[in-house]
Design an enzyme around this catalytic site. Structure first.
Site, short mmCIF file in Angstrom:
data_model
loop_
_atom_site.label_atom_id
_atom_site.label_comp_id
_atom_site.label_asym_id
_atom_site.label_seq_id
_atom_site.Cartn_x
_atom_site.Cartn_y
_atom_site.Cartn_z
N ASN A 231 0.74 -1.04 0.11
CA ASN A 231 0.09 0.16 0.13
C ASN A 231 0.97 1.18 0.04
OD1 ASN A 231 0.57 0.55 2.98
ND2 ASN A 231 -0.21 -1.15 3.25
N PRO B 196 -2.09 -12.04 10.37
CA PRO B 196 -2.34 -11.84 11.84
C PRO B 196 -2.63 -10.40 12.19
CG PRO B 196 -0.22 -12.19 11.40
CD PRO B 196 -0.76 -12.34 10.08
N PHE C 22 -3.93 3.16 15.01
CA PHE C 22 -4.39 4.17 14.14
C PHE C 22 -5.68 3.55 13.45
CE2 PHE C 22 -0.63 6.29 15.06
CZ PHE C 22 -0.54 7.50 14.60
N LYS D 262 -10.09 -4.45 19.34
CA LYS D 262 -8.63 -4.82 19.43
C LYS D 262 -8.34 -4.71 20.70
CE LYS D 262 -7.74 -3.65 14.64
NZ LYS D 262 -6.70 -3.89 13.73
O1 C5P Z 1 -8.09 -2.87 11.21
P1 C5P Z 1 -7.44 -1.69 10.63
O2 C5P Z 1 -6.07 -1.98 9.92
O3 C5P Z 1 -7.73 -0.45 10.26
O4 C5P Z 1 -6.67 -1.23 12.16
C1 C5P Z 1 -5.80 -0.22 12.12
C2 C5P Z 1 -4.78 -0.31 13.33
O5 C5P Z 1 -4.56 -1.81 13.56
C3 C5P Z 1 -3.28 0.26 13.09
O6 C5P Z 1 -2.91 0.53 14.24
C4 C5P Z 1 -2.45 -0.88 12.46
O7 C5P Z 1 -1.17 -0.50 12.69
C5 C5P Z 1 -3.09 -1.98 13.56
N1 C5P Z 1 -2.91 -3.25 12.54
C6 C5P Z 1 -2.20 -4.42 12.92
N2 C5P Z 1 -2.08 -5.77 12.37
C7 C5P Z 1 -3.04 -5.78 11.14
C8 C5P Z 1 -3.84 -4.96 10.87
C9 C5P Z 1 -3.76 -3.61 11.56
O8 C5P Z 1 -1.42 -4.00 13.79
N3 C5P Z 1 -2.89 -6.97 10.68
#
Ligand code: C5P
Length: 404
Positions: free
Chosen positions: A210, A306, A324, A342
């Site tokens: 991304n 994960p 974030f 989370k």
């Molecule tokens: O679910 P989403 O990706 O929007 O959540 C964002 C937050 O979760 C961010 O802090 C991101 O760094 C963390 N994240 C993570 N592992 C993932 C997906 C997101 O630590 N697989």
């Protein structure tokens, strides 16, 4: 000196022979990344030309309080609010006296009255003027008000005298200015920060990724170091270099990012997930480059990665965990649901649909969300925002720990 990056410094120059050194000081502050606006008193302009300071600072020099043209550009109150730090170098005996009296009889004294930013004075004057009781009494008064003194040094003076009253050298002044931005809010704490994108390989030459630049996570790492923390920065592939005094762990995939995040997690007090982790990865990585076939549609099977931050927050004794939420719609609702799902302590929500903020840009506009609070911070550079975020996170975290 990196602490000066993107700092807004208002440099006041008053009338004294040391004013010529302020040209070099301006250059050094700029070189260290600060944005410098220069204000000169009429007496200062007798010693060094405003044009020199304009060329070095890259901005028009502010000279008069009642100049309609300058006021139309950035008015004196706006300038006072703009400053992160007011540094007056050289500060003459006359200027210090007027400032002590709380006068506003020129632009610089008015700015000192109007600003909320810390003020630092680099006195420069003849040794007898420095020793004079009036000057010493004035200095004691301003110091009591919280104003900092940089110097003066002792030695040979322009007038031929020897003694105290020489302005510190520009390098020393720039260094002292940088030190003003050091906070101790995370002193002794260990902070892990994830940053940048992850790369999920499809075959030896292709991957899913991304647009994350890593700028926000790197700026947070810098701000955390400045706040006294030991910082491990776990980053996916980015084009920026790690700040000094940060332990950088380079990773590619979400699995690697998770392993690096769990490594030493028992020592971690604060975990900030600023990485844009790929939600899915290919089920299998092809051993060789996938060749173009005859089919019009090609399918790629993906499996969930994960969730790194949720794994951290689910540890038996988790660190204070901050995530974030980058969203394009319904920002706060999604942010709140992520906070709960989370099990995070705080979530920093930003709307990535707006041009000029968020992904790959230099500025950001965010809302800080906890279970019972919500606060939107003004839009600013990622460095400035990072410093504010670190201070807010540190105070929330310290308050939470005090409650335990
Ligand atoms: O679910 P989403 O990706 O929007 O959540 C964002 C937050 O979760 C961010 O802090 C991101 O760094 C963390 N994240 C993570 N592992 C993932 C997906 C997101 O630590 N697989």
């Amino acid at each position: 000196m990196h602490r000066l990056t993107n700092r807004q410094i208002l440099l006041g120059i008053t009338g004294g022979i040391a004013a010529y050194k302020s040209a070099e000081l301006t250059r050094l502050l700029k070189k260290a990344g600060a944005d410098v606006r220069v204000v000169m008193t009429p007496a200062a302009a007798e010693f060094i030309t405003p044009l020199t300071l304009q060329a070095l600072s890259g901005h028009q020099v502010h000279l008069e309080l009642l100049d309609p043209e300058a006021e139309a550009g950035m008015g004196h109150i706006e300038l006072a609010k703009w400053a992160d730090l007011v540094l007056i170098a050289p500060a003459s005996a006359d200027f210090i006296a007027r400032m002590t009296a709380g006068m506003g009889n020129d632009l610089l004294t008015t700015l000192c009255l109007a600003t909320d930013a810390p003020i630092c004075l680099a006195p420069a004057m003849n040794q007898a003027m420095w020793r004079d009781t009036a000057t010493q009494t004035n200095l004691a008064t301003v110091v009591q008000r919280g104003i900092k003194l940089f110097g003066p040094a002792e030695g040979e003076q322009a007038c031929g005298d020897t003694g105290p009253g020489r302005m510190l050298e520009p390098e020393q002044l720039a260094q002292l200015a940088a030190e003003q931005f050091e906070t101790r809010s995370l002193s002794g704490k260990t902070v892990f920060i994830t940053a940048g994108p992850t790369r999920e390989p499809i075959d030896p030459v292709r991957f899913i990724s991304n647009h994350s630049s890593g700028k926000m996570g790197f700026a947070l790492a810098q701000a955390a170091v400045d706040a006294g923390a030991r910082v491990k920065l776990i980053s996916g592939p980015v084009n920026i270099s790690a700040p000094p005094r940060v332990e950088l762990v380079k990773v590619e995939t979400a699995e690697q990012m998770l392993a690096a995040s769990l490594d030493g997690i028992a020592t971690c007090d604060l975990f900030i997930g600023a990485a844009a982790v790929a939600d899915y990865k290919p089920v299998a990585v092809a051993e060789h480059k996938i060749k173009k076939g005859n089919e019009e549609i090609m399918e790629l099977r993906l499996v969930k990665n994960p969730d790194i931050i949720a794994t951290i927050a689910a540890q038996a004794a988790p660190p204070f965990t901050v995530g974030f939420a980058a969203e394009t719609r319904d920002l706060l609702n999604y942010a709140r649901s992520k906070l709960t799902r989370k099990q995070l302590d705080m979530i920093i929500a930003n709307d990535v649909s707006q041009p000029g903020i968020g992904f790959n840009s230099d500025e950001n506009l965010v809302t800080l969300v906890t279970t019972d609070t919500q606060e939107t911070l003004p839009q600013c550079s990622k460095q400035q925002l990072a410093r504010q975020l670190i201070e807010k996170i540190a105070s929330t975290m310290n308050a939470a720990q005090d409650k335990v």
